[in-house]
Design a protein around this motif. Structure first.
Motif, PDB file in Angstrom:
ATOM      1  N   VAL A 109       0.844  -1.194   0.000  1.00 62.04           N
ATOM      2  CA  VAL A 109       0.000   0.000   0.000  1.00 62.04           C
ATOM      3  C   VAL A 109       0.876   1.239   0.000  1.00 62.04           C
ATOM      4  O   VAL A 109       1.659   1.461   0.931  1.00 62.04           O
ATOM      5  CB  VAL A 109      -0.933   0.026   1.222  1.00 62.04           C
ATOM      6  N   CYS A 111       0.933   5.183   0.401  1.00 62.44           N
ATOM      7  CA  CYS A 111       0.113   6.243   1.008  1.00 62.44           C
ATOM      8  C   CYS A 111       0.551   7.594   0.451  1.00 62.44           C
ATOM      9  O   CYS A 111       1.699   8.008   0.667  1.00 62.44           O
ATOM     10  CB  CYS A 111       0.251   6.240   2.530  1.00 62.44           C
ATOM     11  N   GLY A 132       1.925   6.752   9.383  1.00 66.47           N
ATOM     12  CA  GLY A 132       2.627   6.696   8.111  1.00 66.47           C
ATOM     13  C   GLY A 132       3.747   5.663   8.077  1.00 66.47           C
ATOM     14  O   GLY A 132       4.131   5.180   7.014  1.00 66.47           O
ATOM     15  N   CYS A 135       2.817   2.318   6.345  1.00 69.32           N
ATOM     16  CA  CYS A 135       2.578   2.232   4.905  1.00 69.32           C
ATOM     17  C   CYS A 135       3.747   1.495   4.251  1.00 69.32           C
ATOM     18  O   CYS A 135       4.881   1.547   4.746  1.00 69.32           O
ATOM     19  CB  CYS A 135       2.480   3.632   4.288  1.00 69.32           C
ATOM     20  N   LEU A 138       5.442   5.810   1.898  1.00 69.43           N
ATOM     21  CA  LEU A 138       4.778   7.056   2.291  1.00 69.43           C
ATOM     22  C   LEU A 138       5.316   8.187   1.439  1.00 69.43           C
ATOM     23  O   LEU A 138       6.528   8.428   1.387  1.00 69.43           O
ATOM     24  CB  LEU A 138       5.037   7.348   3.773  1.00 69.43           C
ATOM     25  N   TYR A 184       3.396  -1.147  -6.463  1.00 72.91           N
ATOM     26  CA  TYR A 184       2.456  -1.263  -5.344  1.00 72.91           C
ATOM     27  C   TYR A 184       1.091  -1.724  -5.835  1.00 72.91           C
ATOM     28  O   TYR A 184       0.740  -1.577  -7.002  1.00 72.91           O
ATOM     29  CB  TYR A 184       2.369   0.074  -4.597  1.00 72.91           C
ATOM     30  N   MET A 198      -3.619   1.186   9.400  1.00 75.70           N
ATOM     31  CA  MET A 198      -3.190   0.461   8.226  1.00 75.70           C
ATOM     32  C   MET A 198      -3.504  -1.030   8.302  1.00 75.70           C
ATOM     33  O   MET A 198      -3.789  -1.671   7.288  1.00 75.70           O
ATOM     34  CB  MET A 198      -1.693   0.671   8.001  1.00 75.70           C
TER      35      MET A 198
END
Length: 399
Positions: A109, A111, A132, A135, A138, A184, A198
């Motif tokens: 993921v 972000c 953060g 992630c 980030l 990603y 998350m």
């Protein structure tokens, strides 16, 4: 004995220490240390099973040590990853569910967090220090670079205000796609005053394939168009972002062009629907779950069991009915908007440090959802009014 001369009468024996021999009468008993050391290895080597036995002992010890080391490494890995390799008879998980628990944290993921120069130190740095970190990647996007947090400039220096939110979102996604598009699976868009759990996001996404054109969030409706709230954050699959960039980004006919005071989340809803992306309201994203997981307000606005805690504009534009009190929110809630920095650290403590003694949860991943099920459950809205934005009858004044 072999090589040693002796006499049965030992009464007159005397020891010559210097020569290392014994003498008795006219006969000599010769027993030197050197000869003894020479004889004993010969005796050992003459044993038929001696070498084989020693080799077997060495091999057994090596195998036992290897097995112990391997089991220790497995245990350390399982503890680090929170995996229970020793299921009890009371465990209700199937082997498939256990395997999928291993796969869930691997969902990649990215972000993308929108910020501005005035809010980098006020908000963005606290996102970086809290949620953060969880992630896979980030990325902060703004109107100015800021190296300490890796903030990327995606719009002109005079284009970082709230009025330029749509432009910043468009260009932010463009940067992310060009730099990281194939690396990603999912792409989260959030503001710098949003807090995201998350683990719960990955839990929800584990039911879906990132190669399907979908996006998730808190569903709203405006000007006869459904979309996901930008403040609550929303998530695009890799395929959804690919379609946005390759088919919608450069088409002013099906996707609004850059402009001041563009309604970012509303515009994104139009663009994605026009390229066949399915909107999935978080309240309906998982079976046996009917409560929202993304929230346009801070959590305390929903926990008060009074209507005044939720503004009228949100009730009017929300697709789902808004509940308050303890039944307001999913147990697997994902994101809350309008979160001040001190509240972010409070969430960090409550979620990741505070424990309730004796409390245990039975966890399992949701069932996978096929694309055929998505077509049935979340069909593309038959909204011909947005097929040509120049002809759209009902729209914002500056559309």
């Amino acid at each position: 004995m072999l090589g040693i001369k002796t006499n049965r009468d030992c009464s007159n024996k005397r020891l010559d220490v210097a020569s290392g021999r014994t003498r008795h009468g006219s006969r000599n008993v010769v027993m030197t240390t050197a000869k003894t050391k020479t004889i004993m290895p010969k005796l050992r080597s003459s044993w038929p099973g001696g070498q084989l036995r020693a080799q077997l002992h060495l091999l057994t010890g090596f195998i036992a040590g290897f097995v112990c080391a391997f089991m220790l490494l497995l245990y350390i890995y399982d503890v680090h990853n929170g995996i229970n390799c020793w299921p009890t008879s009371s465990s209700s998980y199937t082997s498939a569910s256990t395997l999928r628990w291993d796969l869930a944290p691997s969902a990649r993921v990215l972000c993308m967090v929108l910020t501005c120069p005035d809010y980098v130190e006020r908000y963005a740095q606290h996102v970086h220090a809290t949620w953060g970190r969880r992630c896979s990647k980030l990325v902060f996007v703004s109107s100015e670079h800021y190296e300490p947090l890796g903030v990327v400039q995606v719009v002109e220096s005079d284009g970082g205000s709230y009025e330029d939110l749509w432009n910043k979102t468009r260009e932010g996604f463009r940067h992310v796609w060009l730099e990281y598009g194939e690396q990603y699976d999912w792409f989260l868009k959030a503001d710098d005053d949003t807090y995201v759990i998350m683990e719960n996001l990955r839990h929800m996404l584990s039911a879906y394939d990132p190669n399907m054109p979908v996006y998730f969030g808190y569903q709203m409706r405006r000007y006869n168009v459904s979309y996901m709230s930008g403040g609550a954050s929303y998530v695009l699959s890799r395929e959804a972002l690919r379609r946005f960039m390759t088919r919608a980004y450069d088409s002013g006919k099906i996707c609004p062009e850059p402009k001041k005071m563009g309604i970012e989340d509303f515009y994104m809803g139009i663009c994605l629907q026009n390229v066949g992306v399915h909107l999935i309201d978080s309240a309906r994203a998982l079976s046996k779950e009917d409560k929202p997981k993304f929230f346009p307000l801070d959590v305390e606005s929903y926990l008060y069991n009074i209507n005044a805690s939720v503004p009228d504009w949100l009730r009017e534009m929300s697709v789902s009915q808004i509940a308050t009190g303890n039944d307001c929110c999913s147990n697997y809630s994902i994101a809350f908007h309008y979160t001040k920095p001190e509240r972010m650290y409070l969430y960090e403590f409550l979620l990741y440090h505070l424990r309730v003694f004796g409390r245990k949860y039975e966890e399992r991943l949701p069932a996978r959802i096929s694309f055929a099920e998505i077509l049935e459950m979340f069909p593309i809205e038959n909204n011909s009014e947005i097929r040509d934005l120049a002809q759209m009858p009902e729209k914002p004044d500056n559309f």
